[in-house]
Design a protein around this motif. Sequence first.
Motif, short mmCIF file in Angstrom:
data_model
loop_
_atom_site.label_atom_id
_atom_site.label_comp_id
_atom_site.label_asym_id
_atom_site.label_seq_id
_atom_site.Cartn_x
_atom_site.Cartn_y
_atom_site.Cartn_z
N SER A 106 5.12 -9.38 -0.17
CA SER A 106 4.58 -10.23 0.88
C SER A 106 3.09 -9.97 1.09
CB SER A 106 5.32 -9.98 2.21
OG SER A 106 4.86 -8.79 2.83
N THR A 107 2.46 -10.89 1.78
CA THR A 107 1.14 -10.62 2.34
C THR A 107 1.30 -9.59 3.46
OG1 THR A 107 1.52 -12.49 3.82
CG2 THR A 107 0.23 -12.92 1.84
N ILE A 147 7.34 -1.70 4.87
CA ILE A 147 6.62 -0.51 5.31
C ILE A 147 5.65 -0.88 6.43
CG2 ILE A 147 6.78 0.62 3.06
CD1 ILE A 147 3.74 -0.05 2.75
N ASP A 148 5.41 0.09 7.29
CA ASP A 148 4.44 -0.03 8.38
C ASP A 148 3.20 0.75 7.96
OD1 ASP A 148 2.95 0.05 10.70
OD2 ASP A 148 4.60 0.70 11.99
N THR A 149 2.08 0.04 7.79
CA THR A 149 0.85 0.70 7.35
C THR A 149 0.10 1.37 8.49
OG1 THR A 149 -0.59 -1.22 7.69
CG2 THR A 149 0.60 -1.08 5.58
N GLY A 150 0.58 1.15 9.71
CA GLY A 150 -0.11 1.65 10.89
C GLY A 150 -0.70 0.54 11.72
N SER A 151 -1.12 -0.54 11.04
CA SER A 151 -1.66 -1.70 11.76
C SER A 151 -0.99 -3.00 11.34
CB SER A 151 -3.17 -1.82 11.51
OG SER A 151 -3.44 -1.95 10.12
N GLU A 152 -0.34 -2.98 10.18
CA GLU A 152 0.33 -4.17 9.65
C GLU A 152 1.59 -3.74 8.90
OE1 GLU A 152 -3.21 -7.20 8.45
OE2 GLU A 152 -3.29 -5.23 7.48
N PHE A 153 2.37 -4.76 8.50
CA PHE A 153 3.57 -4.52 7.71
C PHE A 153 3.41 -5.16 6.34
CE2 PHE A 153 4.98 -4.58 12.15
CZ PHE A 153 5.70 -3.40 12.23
N CYS A 154 4.18 -4.65 5.37
CA CYS A 154 4.22 -5.23 4.03
C CYS A 154 5.66 -5.13 3.52
CB CYS A 154 3.27 -4.50 3.09
SG CYS A 154 3.22 -5.18 1.40
N ALA A 155 6.14 -6.20 2.89
CA ALA A 155 7.53 -6.25 2.41
C ALA A 155 7.58 -6.39 0.90
CB ALA A 155 8.27 -7.42 3.06
N THR A 156 8.53 -5.69 0.30
CA THR A 156 8.88 -5.85 -1.11
C THR A 156 10.33 -6.31 -1.16
OG1 THR A 156 7.40 -4.03 -1.73
CG2 THR A 156 9.04 -4.72 -3.36
N VAL A 157 10.57 -7.45 -1.78
CA VAL A 157 11.91 -8.05 -1.78
C VAL A 157 12.35 -8.30 -3.22
CG1 VAL A 157 13.36 -9.90 -0.87
CG2 VAL A 157 11.34 -9.16 0.42
N GLN A 158 13.46 -7.71 -3.59
CA GLN A 158 13.98 -7.78 -4.96
C GLN A 158 15.30 -8.54 -4.97
OE1 GLN A 158 14.03 -3.99 -7.04
NE2 GLN A 158 15.98 -4.52 -8.02
N PRO A 179 0.82 -1.22 0.00
CA PRO A 179 0.00 0.00 0.00
C PRO A 179 0.85 1.27 0.00
CG PRO A 179 -0.77 -1.56 1.66
CD PRO A 179 0.53 -2.09 1.15
N ASP A 180 0.33 2.30 -0.64
CA ASP A 180 0.99 3.61 -0.61
C ASP A 180 0.83 4.25 0.77
OD1 ASP A 180 1.76 3.46 -3.28
OD2 ASP A 180 -0.12 4.35 -3.99
N GLY A 181 1.77 5.11 1.10
CA GLY A 181 1.61 5.94 2.28
C GLY A 181 2.13 5.36 3.57
N GLY A 182 2.68 4.14 3.53
CA GLY A 182 3.22 3.57 4.76
C GLY A 182 4.56 4.18 5.13
N VAL A 183 4.98 3.93 6.35
CA VAL A 183 6.28 4.40 6.85
C VAL A 183 7.33 3.33 6.58
CG1 VAL A 183 7.58 5.14 8.87
CG2 VAL A 183 5.17 5.79 8.63
N LEU A 184 8.41 3.71 5.91
CA LEU A 184 9.48 2.76 5.60
C LEU A 184 10.27 2.48 6.88
CD1 LEU A 184 10.91 1.21 3.26
CD2 LEU A 184 12.39 3.21 3.01
N VAL A 185 10.24 1.22 7.35
CA VAL A 185 10.91 0.87 8.60
C VAL A 185 12.13 -0.03 8.39
CG1 VAL A 185 8.88 1.20 10.04
CG2 VAL A 185 9.28 -1.04 9.00
N VAL A 186 12.20 -0.72 7.25
CA VAL A 186 13.37 -1.53 6.90
C VAL A 186 13.71 -1.24 5.45
CG1 VAL A 186 14.30 -3.85 6.57
CG2 VAL A 186 12.81 -3.38 8.53
N ASN A 187 14.98 -0.94 5.19
CA ASN A 187 15.45 -0.66 3.83
C ASN A 187 16.90 -1.13 3.75
OD1 ASN A 187 15.68 0.24 1.22
ND2 ASN A 187 15.92 2.40 1.78
#
Length: 207
Positions: free
Chosen positions: A125-126, A78-89, A40-48
Amino acid sequence: MKKIPFLLVLLITIAVLPMAFAAETLDWGQALHSGPSACPDGGVLVVNITQKVINSVDSGTTRPVWAFEDYVRHIRVIDTGSEFCATVQYEGNFTSIAGDSPGAAYTGGEISDGVVGTFQGGYVSTLFTGDLKPGVRGRGSIGTYDYNCDDFGNCPGFVSWPDVFFDNLAGFDIGAWWGWIYHAGNNGSWQNACPSCGGNSGDITGD
C-alpha cells in the motif's frame, strides 16, 4: 501436396510448443517483502492476519469481470510512528466466465466458461493514516468473507479490509507496488501488474 519429412515436422513441433505454452513469471514475493517499494523497515507490526474470501470476481483488460475467485490473503500492517503501511499477499483459484480473455486488449483472445487455474501475488500500500479500532482482532484468522458477487461485478457481501481495522482512514491505495500471476495449464498464463512492476503480459484463453 509435397510431403514434409517426419523428422522435420517433429523438430518444428518441438520448437513451437514451448512458445505456445510459455509461462509468465513474476517475482512478487521479493517485491512485496524486500523490493524498493516494500514497507519501511523498523515499523511496529500492528496487524498480522489471514482472511479467506469466497465468491469474489476479477477484472480483465477489456471487461470488469472475467472470472470468479476464491482466495486467502495475508495482511500485514506496520506502524511507522506517524503513518501505516500494508503488505497484502494473495493465493487463490479462479474459474473463468465466457467472453474476452483477461489479456484480450492486446491479444484479442477469448475464453470459455469454466477454465480453472490458480493465482498468486499482492500489493504494497501507499503510506496512510487512520485510527486502529479498539478490540478488533489483529492476529491470526478473521474467518471467511463471502462477497457473493455475480458476473456483472455486483458484490453485496463486499467488505473493504482496511475498514475492518481502521477508522478515519486517509491516503490508502494499492499504488506502491501491485502484481498478480495467473496459471491455467495449457490454457496459458497471465501477468497483471502495474506498469513499473512488469506490466501486463501473456493471456489465458480457450476452453
